[in-house]
Write an enzyme that holds these catalytic residues in place. Structure first.
Site, PDB file in Angstrom:
ATOM      1  N   ILE A 290       0.944   6.854  -0.553  1.00  0.00           N
ATOM      2  CA  ILE A 290       0.263   5.933   0.349  1.00  0.00           C
ATOM      3  C   ILE A 290      -1.165   5.690  -0.126  1.00  0.00           C
ATOM      4  O   ILE A 290      -1.880   6.636  -0.447  1.00  0.00           O
ATOM      5  CB  ILE A 290       0.234   6.510   1.780  1.00  0.00           C
ATOM      6  N   CYS A 291      -1.547   4.432  -0.153  1.00  0.00           N
ATOM      7  CA  CYS A 291      -2.906   4.069  -0.513  1.00  0.00           C
ATOM      8  C   CYS A 291      -3.684   3.836   0.778  1.00  0.00           C
ATOM      9  O   CYS A 291      -3.643   2.755   1.356  1.00  0.00           O
ATOM     10  CB  CYS A 291      -2.911   2.813  -1.383  1.00  0.00           C
ATOM     11  N   LEU A 292      -4.330   4.889   1.249  1.00  0.00           N
ATOM     12  CA  LEU A 292      -5.150   4.820   2.464  1.00  0.00           C
ATOM     13  C   LEU A 292      -6.410   5.620   2.167  1.00  0.00           C
ATOM     14  O   LEU A 292      -6.331   6.820   1.889  1.00  0.00           O
ATOM     15  CB  LEU A 292      -4.377   5.405   3.653  1.00  0.00           C
TER      16      LEU A 292
ATOM     17  N   ASN B  51       0.795  -1.231   0.000  1.00  0.00           N
ATOM     18  CA  ASN B  51       0.000   0.000   0.000  1.00  0.00           C
ATOM     19  C   ASN B  51       0.828   1.282   0.000  1.00  0.00           C
ATOM     20  O   ASN B  51       0.280   2.369   0.142  1.00  0.00           O
ATOM     21  CB  ASN B  51      -0.950   0.005   1.200  1.00  0.00           C
TER      22      ASN B  51
END
Length: 183
Positions: free
Chosen positions: A110-112, A103
């Site tokens: 950042i993949c959030l 992620n």
């Protein structure tokens, strides 16, 4: 109630006089909210916050040192840049530590979800801290930025664990070199 309304109107009339006043008003809204968020921070024991410039609460660093999971013993630094649109816009967060993670890509993006489409003004810096910490406890291969790491995690957990360990010790995973990030 009427007095409050007239005070608000007077304030508004006073700040509409020049663009400098309006700029300060915008800045103070984000500044006030970030000050409140920082004062109410309740960090887990695995996280610390650092302010390179103590007068600038809009730019700071978060250090996460997981004590369990694949990333136990690592030290990961994130930079936070809080814009003037905060809290209506999420803070810009980048991972400064190159990490082998499904992620987090190699550029630190950042993949959030709460840093993108699921951001809401009621969320705080605390929400983001816990979201980032959760990524280290439970990497999500279903929504990857680093597709190669996600594929390895899905297909061969043992190899993923070895790759994370190799990257954290400082070394190559495939053709990519990772700096040591163990505490």
């Amino acid at each position: 109630m009427i007095k409050l309304f007239s005070l608000k109107q007077q304030k508004k009339d006073g700040t509409d006089g020049g663009s400098k006043g309006m700029g300060q008003k915008k800045s103070s809204a984000a500044q006030l909210r970030i000050t409140k968020d920082i004062n109410e921070l309740s960090l887990p024991k695995t996280c610390t916050v650092e302010f390179p410039d103590s007068d600038d609460l809009l730019n700071f660093k978060l250090v996460i040192s997981p004590d369990e999971g694949f990333y136990r013993g690592g030290r990961f630094v994130f930079s936070f840049k809080v814009g003037q649109g905060y809290p209506h816009e999420p803070p810009k967060v980048k991972c400064e530590t190159m990490v082998y993670h499904p992620n987090i890509d190699l550029e630190g993006n950042i993949c959030l979800n709460i840093l993108r489409e699921d951001w809401k003004p009621v969320l705080t810096i605390n929400s983001v801290v816990y979201g980032l910490q959760y990524l280290f406890l439970e990497p999500n291969p279903e929504d990857p930025l680093n597709k190669e790491a996600a594929e390895v995690l899905q297909n061969n957990r043992r190899l993923f664990e070895q790759n994370v360990s190799k990257a954290m010790r400082g070394g190559y995973v495939g053709s990519v070199y990772f700096e040591r990030c163990l505490k």
